[in-house]
Design a protein around this motif. Sequence first.
Motif, PDB file in Angstrom:
ATOM      1  N   GLN A 190      35.787  28.647  48.884  1.00 41.13           N
ATOM      2  CA  GLN A 190      34.953  28.053  49.858  1.00 41.13           C
ATOM      3  C   GLN A 190      33.362  28.443  49.486  1.00 41.13           C
ATOM      4  O   GLN A 190      32.571  27.671  49.784  1.00 41.13           O
ATOM      5  N   THR A 191      33.277  29.808  49.258  1.00 36.44           N
ATOM      6  CA  THR A 191      31.796  30.353  49.157  1.00 36.44           C
ATOM      7  C   THR A 191      31.404  30.358  47.718  1.00 36.44           C
ATOM      8  O   THR A 191      30.367  30.222  47.540  1.00 36.44           O
ATOM      9  N   LYS A 192      32.423  30.780  46.779  1.00 39.71           N
ATOM     10  CA  LYS A 192      31.742  31.044  45.489  1.00 39.71           C
ATOM     11  C   LYS A 192      33.150  30.842  44.455  1.00 39.71           C
ATOM     12  O   LYS A 192      34.029  31.891  44.227  1.00 39.71           O
ATOM     13  N   PRO A 193      33.397  29.670  43.984  1.00 38.45           N
ATOM     14  CA  PRO A 193      34.447  29.282  43.306  1.00 38.45           C
ATOM     15  C   PRO A 193      34.522  30.369  42.099  1.00 38.45           C
ATOM     16  O   PRO A 193      35.785  30.406  41.536  1.00 38.45           O
ATOM     17  N   SER A 194      33.856  30.818  41.261  1.00 38.94           N
ATOM     18  CA  SER A 194      33.902  31.777  40.292  1.00 38.94           C
ATOM     19  C   SER A 194      34.589  32.809  40.708  1.00 38.94           C
ATOM     20  O   SER A 194      35.408  33.525  39.900  1.00 38.94           O
ATOM     21  N   VAL A 195      34.187  33.409  41.883  1.00 40.15           N
ATOM     22  CA  VAL A 195      34.994  34.772  42.335  1.00 40.15           C
ATOM     23  C   VAL A 195      36.300  34.207  42.757  1.00 40.15           C
ATOM     24  O   VAL A 195      37.403  35.111  42.315  1.00 40.15           O
ATOM     25  N   ALA A 196      36.556  33.271  43.300  1.00 42.61           N
ATOM     26  CA  ALA A 196      38.202  32.686  43.528  1.00 42.61           C
ATOM     27  C   ALA A 196      38.828  32.817  42.271  1.00 42.61           C
ATOM     28  O   ALA A 196      39.929  33.259  42.330  1.00 42.61           O
ATOM     29  N   GLN A 197      38.369  32.491  41.311  1.00 46.52           N
ATOM     30  CA  GLN A 197      39.139  32.126  39.871  1.00 46.52           C
ATOM     31  C   GLN A 197      39.217  33.511  39.339  1.00 46.52           C
ATOM     32  O   GLN A 197      40.278  33.744  38.989  1.00 46.52           O
ATOM     33  N   CYS A 198      38.176  34.254  39.498  1.00 43.61           N
ATOM     34  CA  CYS A 198      38.258  35.647  39.164  1.00 43.61           C
ATOM     35  C   CYS A 198      39.657  36.572  39.528  1.00 43.61           C
ATOM     36  O   CYS A 198      40.426  37.153  39.095  1.00 43.61           O
ATOM     37  N   ILE A 199      39.451  36.377  40.969  1.00 42.49           N
ATOM     38  CA  ILE A 199      40.663  36.969  42.045  1.00 42.49           C
ATOM     39  C   ILE A 199      41.821  36.463  41.305  1.00 42.49           C
ATOM     40  O   ILE A 199      42.880  37.294  41.448  1.00 42.49           O
ATOM     41  N   ASP A 200      42.109  35.042  41.263  1.00 47.83           N
ATOM     42  CA  ASP A 200      43.450  34.757  40.924  1.00 47.83           C
ATOM     43  C   ASP A 200      43.670  35.326  39.398  1.00 47.83           C
ATOM     44  O   ASP A 200      44.825  35.501  39.349  1.00 47.83           O
ATOM     45  N   LYS A 228      33.645  44.796  42.771  1.00 52.19           N
ATOM     46  CA  LYS A 228      33.682  45.540  41.226  1.00 52.19           C
ATOM     47  C   LYS A 228      34.219  44.668  40.316  1.00 52.19           C
ATOM     48  O   LYS A 228      33.728  44.483  39.304  1.00 52.19           O
ATOM     49  N   ARG A 229      35.409  43.973  40.616  1.00 54.19           N
ATOM     50  CA  ARG A 229      35.934  43.072  39.360  1.00 54.19           C
ATOM     51  C   ARG A 229      35.344  42.049  39.313  1.00 54.19           C
ATOM     52  O   ARG A 229      35.435  41.318  37.990  1.00 54.19           O
ATOM     53  N   CYS A 230      35.135  41.320  40.417  1.00 52.10           N
ATOM     54  CA  CYS A 230      34.523  39.826  40.268  1.00 52.10           C
ATOM     55  C   CYS A 230      33.486  39.409  40.805  1.00 52.10           C
ATOM     56  O   CYS A 230      32.833  38.228  40.700  1.00 52.10           O
ATOM     57  N   GLY A 231      32.520  40.371  41.344  1.00 52.98           N
ATOM     58  CA  GLY A 231      31.284  39.946  41.825  1.00 52.98           C
ATOM     59  C   GLY A 231      31.302  39.870  43.367  1.00 52.98           C
ATOM     60  O   GLY A 231      32.370  39.859  44.059  1.00 52.98           O
ATOM     61  N   ALA A 232      30.058  39.775  43.819  1.00 53.90           N
ATOM     62  CA  ALA A 232      29.859  39.448  45.353  1.00 53.90           C
ATOM     63  C   ALA A 232      30.408  37.851  45.687  1.00 53.90           C
ATOM     64  O   ALA A 232      30.147  37.194  45.022  1.00 53.90           O
ATOM     65  N   PHE A 233      30.606  37.885  46.890  1.00 48.84           N
ATOM     66  CA  PHE A 233      30.844  36.655  47.268  1.00 48.84           C
ATOM     67  C   PHE A 233      29.666  35.781  47.778  1.00 48.84           C
ATOM     68  O   PHE A 233      29.679  34.525  47.958  1.00 48.84           O
ATOM     69  N   LYS A 234      28.590  36.424  47.838  1.00 56.24           N
ATOM     70  CA  LYS A 234      27.243  35.661  48.179  1.00 56.24           C
ATOM     71  C   LYS A 234      27.052  34.532  47.187  1.00 56.24           C
ATOM     72  O   LYS A 234      26.966  34.476  46.130  1.00 56.24           O
ATOM     73  N   ALA A 279      41.305  36.802  50.881  1.00 57.75           N
ATOM     74  CA  ALA A 279      39.733  36.747  50.195  1.00 57.75           C
ATOM     75  C   ALA A 279      39.584  35.513  49.103  1.00 57.75           C
ATOM     76  O   ALA A 279      38.565  35.188  49.009  1.00 57.75           O
ATOM     77  N   SER A 280      40.612  35.384  48.580  1.00 57.45           N
ATOM     78  CA  SER A 280      40.575  34.279  47.443  1.00 57.45           C
ATOM     79  C   SER A 280      40.565  33.034  48.231  1.00 57.45           C
ATOM     80  O   SER A 280      39.743  32.046  47.541  1.00 57.45           O
ATOM     81  N   VAL A 281      40.834  32.619  49.470  1.00 56.56           N
ATOM     82  CA  VAL A 281      40.762  31.400  50.246  1.00 56.56           C
ATOM     83  C   VAL A 281      39.201  31.256  50.630  1.00 56.56           C
ATOM     84  O   VAL A 281      38.576  30.172  50.571  1.00 56.56           O
ATOM     85  N   ILE A 282      38.605  32.396  50.946  1.00 52.74           N
ATOM     86  CA  ILE A 282      37.166  32.471  51.581  1.00 52.74           C
ATOM     87  C   ILE A 282      36.303  32.232  49.976  1.00 52.74           C
ATOM     88  O   ILE A 282      35.349  31.332  50.235  1.00 52.74           O
ATOM     89  N   ALA A 283      36.667  32.893  49.139  1.00 54.33           N
ATOM     90  CA  ALA A 283      35.705  32.837  47.989  1.00 54.33           C
ATOM     91  C   ALA A 283      36.022  31.180  47.497  1.00 54.33           C
ATOM     92  O   ALA A 283      34.856  30.887  46.738  1.00 54.33           O
TER      93      ALA A 283
END
Length: 63
Positions: free
Chosen positions: A8-18, A57-63, A2-6
């Motif tokens: 590419q699609t929404k870097p702010s979500v990727a940072q939150c996941i990390d 819930k924690r980081c927001g939608a990937f869209k 999920a972090s890899v996908i985020a």
Amino acid sequence: MASVIATQTKPSVAQCIDEWYFSSEAVRAQRNDEIRQTIRENPGYHPSGIIYAWLKKRCGAFK
């Protein structure tokens, strides 16, 4: 994954996941326990849907 996908699609979500999941081994173990418990409590839902719901819930939608 999920972090890899985020990334590419929404870097702010990727940072939150990390930060939410990968900040340490202890935090990752705690998150895994929480997610597994939620999966056990909701057997009618696919595990990937439950994981996405946690992330959303924690980081927001990937869209």
